[in-house]
Each structure stands twice: as C-alpha cells, then as structure tokens.
Scaffold this active site. Sequence first.
Site, PDB file in Angstrom:
ATOM      1  N   CYS A 115      60.512 -26.480  -4.006  1.00 58.69           N
ATOM      2  CA  CYS A 115      61.082 -27.841  -4.027  1.00 58.69           C
ATOM      3  C   CYS A 115      62.556 -27.867  -3.627  1.00 58.69           C
ATOM      4  O   CYS A 115      63.076 -28.912  -3.237  1.00 58.69           O
ATOM      5  CB  CYS A 115      60.912 -28.457  -5.406  1.00 58.69           C
ATOM      6  N   HIS A 251      65.783 -34.594  -5.738  1.00 61.02           N
ATOM      7  CA  HIS A 251      64.380 -34.205  -5.551  1.00 61.02           C
ATOM      8  C   HIS A 251      63.523 -35.121  -6.422  1.00 61.02           C
ATOM      9  O   HIS A 251      63.863 -35.399  -7.569  1.00 61.02           O
ATOM     10  CB  HIS A 251      64.201 -32.742  -5.957  1.00 61.02           C
ATOM     11  N   ASN A 281      55.489 -36.066  -6.009  1.00 59.89           N
ATOM     12  CA  ASN A 281      56.367 -34.924  -5.739  1.00 59.89           C
ATOM     13  C   ASN A 281      55.895 -34.256  -4.439  1.00 59.89           C
ATOM     14  O   ASN A 281      54.819 -33.662  -4.402  1.00 59.89           O
ATOM     15  CB  ASN A 281      56.283 -33.953  -6.923  1.00 59.89           C
TER      16      ASN A 281
END
Length: 324
Positions: A115, A251, A281
């Site tokens: 990520c 993020h 996500n």
Amino acid sequence: MDALRSVVLGTGSYLPETVLTNADLEKRIETSDEWITQRTGIRQRHIAGEGETTVSLAEGAARRALDAAGLKPTDLDLVILATATPNNTFPASAVQVQRRLGIDKGFAFDMQAVCSGFVYALTTADLYLRSGMAKRALVIGAETFSRIVDWEDRTTCVLFGDGAGAMVLEAVDASKADGRGVLVSRLRADGNHEEKLFVDGGPSSTGTVGKLRMQGREVFKHAVGMITDVIEDSFSALGISAEEVDWFVPHQANRRIIEASAKKLGIAPEKVVMTVQDHGNTSAASIPLAVDVAARDGRIKRGDLVLLEAMGGGFTWGAVVVRW
Ligand code: UT7
C-alpha cells in the site's frame, strides 16, 4: 538549494467498469452494509473483469495522465509502476505498460511496497529526476487485489478493490519552478510486522500466487501512530505546520484511520480527500486515484501544498509533500 525540481505535469486514473456494492457482498458472504460502512466507510469497490489486468488498468491511467500533461508516451524516459499484483512474476509490469504505450527507450521497473508503493515510487522518481538521470517520469500505482483476496474470508474480502492512478512529472530548473515540485519525502519500513499483513504464497516459497492474509485489528493499532509520526517528520524537515497544508491525500484503507490521523495532526476535515467510500482499499493505486479525483473536480490546483501518505504490508510507510 536543489538545481532541479520534480514538477507534476498531469494526473490520470482508470477504474474497471464492474462495481461491487456492499449489498452485493451481503448476498455472497455473512456480512452487512451496516458493518462495512461503520467499520471502514466503504460503500462499493470496482472489480477487474475478464481480460482486465493490472497492466491494462495501468495503461488506461497512464494515457489519461499523459493527456492531462499534454505529452506523448515517447516524451517519457522513466516508468515506475507500484504494484503488489503484477501480471507476471517477470517481466516487470512497468515494462509491459511501456510496450503498450509504444515506448522503447529510457528505463522501467516495478516497485513493491504494497500500500505504500506509490509514495515509494514517487520518491524514487523524484531522485532520478533531480539527479538528471531522467527528464520525464510516469509514476503509476495499479492493482488487482480482487485476484489475491480470499473471497471466503469476510474479514478481508470486503475491504479491497481494483484500479489504477498515474502521475507525470518533469525535471524543471528550480529557479523556474515557481516553488512547485516534490518538496520532501520520508520513507520507513519495519519487517518485524510481516505476519500482520502478507500473502501466503510466492514464486520462491510455495510456487503459487497465494492469498492475502491480514490481522486487521493489529494493523489498525499501529496505523495512526506510524502515519502521523512520518508526516510530522516531513513537516519538521520543511519547517511547516499542518495549517499550511491545502490538501491531505492519504492512503485509502479505512475512513476511521484517515479521520483519526487528520485529527491528530490538526488537519481540518474539509482538507482531507476521501475516496475510500467509492474505491475501497486499492493498495498502491489508492493515492494517485484520490489525487486524480481531487485534481479533476477542481480541488487540487496549481500552487497548492499537497500531503500524501501511506502505510501498509511490511510494514512500510511514508509521506511526500508536493507543491502542485
Ligand atoms: O492498506 C493496508 C493497511 N490496512 C489497513 O489499514 C486495515 C486496518 N484495519 C482495519 O481497517 C480494521 O481493523 C478492519 C476494518 C479490518 C476491521 O475493523 P475492526 O473494528 O478492527 O473489527 P475487528 O477485526 O475487531 O472485528 C470485529 C468483529 C469480529 O467479531 P467478534 O470477534 O467481535 O464477534 C469480526 O468477526 O466484526 C466481525 N467481522 C465482520 N462482521 C461482518 C469481521 N469482518 C466482518 C464482516 N462483516 N465483513
């Protein structure tokens, strides 16, 4: 003072057409729209269809970023693709994107920091540009996490989505950059947290692709502290305070993590770009996707101070501050 600055020329993004809502998930596993919305803020995510891959999504985002920058693919001499879900073990998906764009010069490689991939890739591109080794860089975050989640595991499969975002940057003489460009980056990693978020397969361990495994609560416990710490480090390096930030683009893993981080840092909620409700996500794609949404709807404008931040598997984490 630096002789060169890495200035953002344009952004782009690309999402698969198929949308999977929380209501769709209620029909497949034991979950509820209420649980997913309250715990994560996610309402829907996009899922790659047959024939769509990390490379095809990346190509879509790259073409839109090039259009926004007013450049042709052959104007680029560096392509970095942040991904944890490459099309093949090798060659790098970045090279496959380069081929689809018709580029046969310069250099291209993938970056794997899950990520945090996009902040790692942007930092790396900035170093190549400021060193003079490259003139124009395409930095992409692209993922197809739908292919590595365990669709039987309700604790993880509701969280992730597919997509891609891209940014084109150019090395500009600092005296002509108007203060624009990447101002500071801070990257961190600590492999002691490996078992909290990992994929249980790989070419050299099992010879299989594997599935994503996460101890969500454990990741959550560390997230806000790590995020705010690396951001405060970036602020001190620049000698700025949170009030000077125009846009915070974190993020997009969980609305609660984003809101708690912004609050701890003293960043007003209206300055936070939030897309987790629409995209879920998307790992390394989440920041460039969110940046592109906010650039296209007129929020992020030339001259704005933009703070990017990510935290993910490894653990890896980092922050980048850019004058747009
Ligand atoms: O991008 C990389 C970084 N990743 C992250 O930042 C993710 C960080 N973690 C999180 O976002 C959160 O921990 C989650 C959203 C994954 C989970 O939220 P939580 O508030 O930490 O919930 P929990 O894991 O403590 O689970 C609470 C309950 C459990 O039931 P019991 O044990 O309390 O009876 C779970 O079994 O919720 C249950 N549960 C579900 N219920 C309905 C777990 N998943 C689901 C589900 N639907 N999909």
